[in-house]
Scaffold this active site. Structure first.
Site, PDB file in Angstrom:
ATOM      1  N   LYS A   1       0.863  -1.183   0.000  1.00 54.45           N
ATOM      2  CA  LYS A   1       0.000   0.000   0.000  1.00 54.45           C
ATOM      3  C   LYS A   1       0.894   1.225   0.000  1.00 54.45           C
ATOM      4  CE  LYS A   1      -4.519   0.760   0.414  1.00 54.45           C
ATOM      5  NZ  LYS A   1      -5.619  -0.009  -0.173  1.00 54.45           N
TER       6      LYS A   1
ATOM      7  N   VAL B   1     -26.446   2.426  -2.465  1.00 54.59           N
ATOM      8  CA  VAL B   1     -26.628   2.018  -3.872  1.00 54.59           C
ATOM      9  C   VAL B   1     -25.750   2.893  -4.768  1.00 54.59           C
ATOM     10  CG1 VAL B   1     -28.817   0.793  -3.868  1.00 54.59           C
ATOM     11  CG2 VAL B   1     -28.831   3.301  -3.784  1.00 54.59           C
TER      12      VAL B   1
HETATM   13  P1  NAD Z   1     -19.685   4.652  -3.867  1.00 53.90           P
HETATM   14  O1  NAD Z   1     -19.202   5.898  -3.215  1.00 53.90           O
HETATM   15  O2  NAD Z   1     -19.908   4.657  -5.338  1.00 53.90           O
HETATM   16  O3  NAD Z   1     -21.054   4.185  -3.192  1.00 53.90           O
HETATM   17  C1  NAD Z   1     -21.289   4.227  -1.825  1.00 53.90           C
HETATM   18  C2  NAD Z   1     -22.745   4.659  -1.628  1.00 53.90           C
HETATM   19  O4  NAD Z   1     -23.028   4.570  -0.243  1.00 53.90           O
HETATM   20  C3  NAD Z   1     -22.985   6.097  -2.062  1.00 53.90           C
HETATM   21  O5  NAD Z   1     -24.143   6.170  -2.881  1.00 53.90           O
HETATM   22  C4  NAD Z   1     -23.181   6.827  -0.737  1.00 53.90           C
HETATM   23  O6  NAD Z   1     -24.074   7.932  -0.842  1.00 53.90           O
HETATM   24  C5  NAD Z   1     -23.757   5.732   0.132  1.00 53.90           C
HETATM   25  N1  NAD Z   1     -23.590   5.936   1.570  1.00 53.90           N
HETATM   26  C6  NAD Z   1     -22.545   6.494   2.236  1.00 53.90           C
HETATM   27  N2  NAD Z   1     -22.792   6.491   3.552  1.00 53.90           N
HETATM   28  C7  NAD Z   1     -23.985   5.892   3.727  1.00 53.90           C
HETATM   29  C8  NAD Z   1     -24.784   5.594   4.852  1.00 53.90           C
HETATM   30  N3  NAD Z   1     -24.398   5.916   6.099  1.00 53.90           N
HETATM   31  N4  NAD Z   1     -25.951   4.955   4.667  1.00 53.90           N
HETATM   32  C9  NAD Z   1     -26.375   4.637   3.425  1.00 53.90           C
HETATM   33  N5  NAD Z   1     -25.677   4.921   2.314  1.00 53.90           N
HETATM   34  C10 NAD Z   1     -24.507   5.544   2.466  1.00 53.90           C
HETATM   35  O7  NAD Z   1     -18.657   3.514  -3.447  1.00 53.90           O
HETATM   36  P2  NAD Z   1     -18.496   2.062  -4.095  1.00 53.90           P
HETATM   37  O8  NAD Z   1     -17.389   2.095  -5.080  1.00 53.90           O
HETATM   38  O9  NAD Z   1     -19.834   1.557  -4.490  1.00 53.90           O
HETATM   39  O10 NAD Z   1     -17.937   1.254  -2.849  1.00 53.90           O
HETATM   40  C11 NAD Z   1     -18.811   0.863  -1.798  1.00 53.90           C
HETATM   41  C12 NAD Z   1     -18.006   0.169  -0.730  1.00 53.90           C
HETATM   42  O11 NAD Z   1     -17.357  -0.987  -1.282  1.00 53.90           O
HETATM   43  C13 NAD Z   1     -16.884   1.006  -0.117  1.00 53.90           C
HETATM   44  O12 NAD Z   1     -16.716   0.646   1.231  1.00 53.90           O
HETATM   45  C14 NAD Z   1     -15.657   0.559  -0.907  1.00 53.90           C
HETATM   46  O13 NAD Z   1     -14.470   0.765  -0.171  1.00 53.90           O
HETATM   47  C15 NAD Z   1     -15.952  -0.907  -1.092  1.00 53.90           C
HETATM   48  N6  NAD Z   1     -15.282  -1.512  -2.246  1.00 53.90           N
HETATM   49  C16 NAD Z   1     -15.498  -1.018  -3.484  1.00 53.90           C
HETATM   50  C17 NAD Z   1     -14.863  -1.611  -4.571  1.00 53.90           C
HETATM   51  C18 NAD Z   1     -15.100  -1.113  -5.972  1.00 53.90           C
HETATM   52  O14 NAD Z   1     -14.717  -1.801  -6.928  1.00 53.90           O
HETATM   53  N7  NAD Z   1     -15.706   0.041  -6.154  1.00 53.90           N
HETATM   54  C19 NAD Z   1     -13.997  -2.698  -4.373  1.00 53.90           C
HETATM   55  C20 NAD Z   1     -13.813  -3.212  -3.081  1.00 53.90           C
HETATM   56  C21 NAD Z   1     -14.467  -2.591  -2.016  1.00 53.90           C
END
Ligand code: NAD
Length: 395
Positions: free
Chosen positions: A87, A195
């Protein structure tokens, strides 16, 4: 001196220090400080994202990079990737302090490790930063498809979120099979927290299977999009999502959503979602088990994204450790294999009377340390992943 390796005596002062392979302090363009931590390279070069964050102190940054790099070793190992864990962090405000020259100098810092560390985007950095970094090193992945287009990279690269969602979907099916003896999701009700990029894609896959969905989000735009793309769904306020009477709770928003306050509210029998670091504290794994809730460890089920960027790296660098040609089809098949990984972890947990989180850690350690917990790379020469190709050099 722009680069300096931190010595063991200093690192021993950190709880998160785990005998890391190498931790390098780097002075970047404009004087900002970065740390690159390579936790373990037994399985291959250390892949993990670059985070940019306004840490309060250098110590905080070192703590974070030690902790996060170790997590990547475990995640990559359980995902079956021939990659180690690493990292990088830059101390700075990504909204104010980030520019192209800074990222190019970060690329030079990555290059200084000669392929031992491979970087990618993380919070505070994005695809455009990876493009800048790629001017100084080839040890970067997660580039936008338009940059890779026409270079023979076979439709790799681009947004990993749909692949992360696919891995979660496969993992959820395995969890259902484990809990209910069937992976048919059509009679299930799933409560999805968030979502966004991953949560919405996961909902689409679940919807195709006839799953009943209840969702929440703090962002109105995300909810509007979800309604448009999913049609009939139930929406609840964010604070009510835990108590939804659904069989599955799928955290797809932020970390630490499973904690002392929320776990007692849960009605679900399975937790399976994409969010990182879902358990606020280690003991929350036990708390879930006490409520007879099957927890699918986050880093096992959400590995679709890292598989995606890992394959992109194998394809475009000189390092292809696979005994097959790297194609998008192979990558998607590897992501679908997350279903088997979840099954393996849950079975191991049952057989060894462990909580799923502990089982995942043990399995990861067996993979990167060998079955006896012994380091599996005994060679005098450290493995090199630079430009010689990995296959003959990495066990
Ligand atoms: P994103 O920011 O696109 O989506 C997250 C959503 O959660 C947003 O719409 C946000 O408004 C909502 N949110 C935030 N706080 C909230 C709450 N308290 N209650 C309800 N909704 C809430 O992020 P993402 O890329 O979809 O990632 C989601 C999670 O998955 C993160 O924890 C990320 O670290 C993890 N993750 C993502 C990936 C990837 O490929 N994008 C890979 C591994 C892990």
């Amino acid at each position: 001196m722009p680069y300096e390796d931190l010595n063991e005596e200093y690192l021993n002062g950190f709880e998160a220090y785990d005998g890391h392979e190498q931790v390098r302090k780097c002075e970047l363009e404009g004087g900002l400080i970065a740390f690159i931590a390579v936790h373990n390279i037994n399985l291959g070069p250390a892949l993990g994202g670059l985070r940019m964050c306004a840490y309060a102190s250098e110590r905080d940054a070192v703590h974070d990079v030690l902790r996060l790099s170790k997590g990547m070793t475990y995640k990559n190992a359980v995902a079956g990737l021939p990659l180690g864990g690493g990292k990088a962090v830059i101390i700075g405000d990504h909204r104010k302090d980030k520019n192209e020259d800074l990222m190019i100098s970060m690329g030079a810092a990555v290059e200084s490790l000669d392929g031992k560390y491979v970087t990618a985007e993380d919070s505070g950095t994005g695809e455009e930063d990876m493009v800048a970094i790629s001017e100084a090193t080839e040890h970067v992945t997660g580039l936008p498809p338009e940059v890779l287009a026409g270079k023979g990279f076979g439709e790799l690269g681009g947004n990993p979120s749909p692949l992360t969602a696919l891995g979660c979907y496969r993992g959820l099916k395995s969890a259902a099979q484990f809990k209910y003896g069937s992976d048919d999701l059509s009679s299930l009700h799933v409560a999805v927290q968030g979502v966004g990029a991953v949560g919405l894609e996961l909902c689409k896959l679940l919807k195709q299977d006839g799953v009943k969905l209840t969702v929440c989000d703090i962002d109105e735009l995300s909810l509007t999009k979800a309604k448009e793309e999913l049609g009939q769904i139930t929406i609840v306020p964010p604070e009510e999502i835990y108590a939804v009477d659904a069989q599955v709770f799928s955290p797809c928003a932020m970390g630490a959503s499973l904690n002392d306050k929320t776990i007692p509210q849960l009605q679900a029998e399975i937790i399976a979602g994409a969010a990182n670091n879902q358990l606020q504290k280690e003991y929350h794994d036990q708390m879930l088990a006490d409520q007879n809730i099957l927890y699918v460890p986050d880093y096992v089920i959400n590995a679709g994204g890292v598989i995606c960027v890992g394959y992109e790296y194998f394809r475009k660098s000189h390092y292809n450790p696979m005994d097959f040609e790297i194609t998008r089809e192979r990558m998607v098949a590897h992501v679908e294999g997350i279903g088997r990984n979840v099954e393996e972890v849950l079975t191991y947990a049952r057989e060894h009377h462990l909580n799923p989180g502990e089982a995942a850690d043990r399995l990861a350690e067996e993979k990167f340390l060998g079955p006896d917990g012994l380091e599996s790379t005994n060679s005098e020469e450290p493995p090199s992943f630079g430009t010689n190709g990995g296959k003959t050099l990495v066990q």
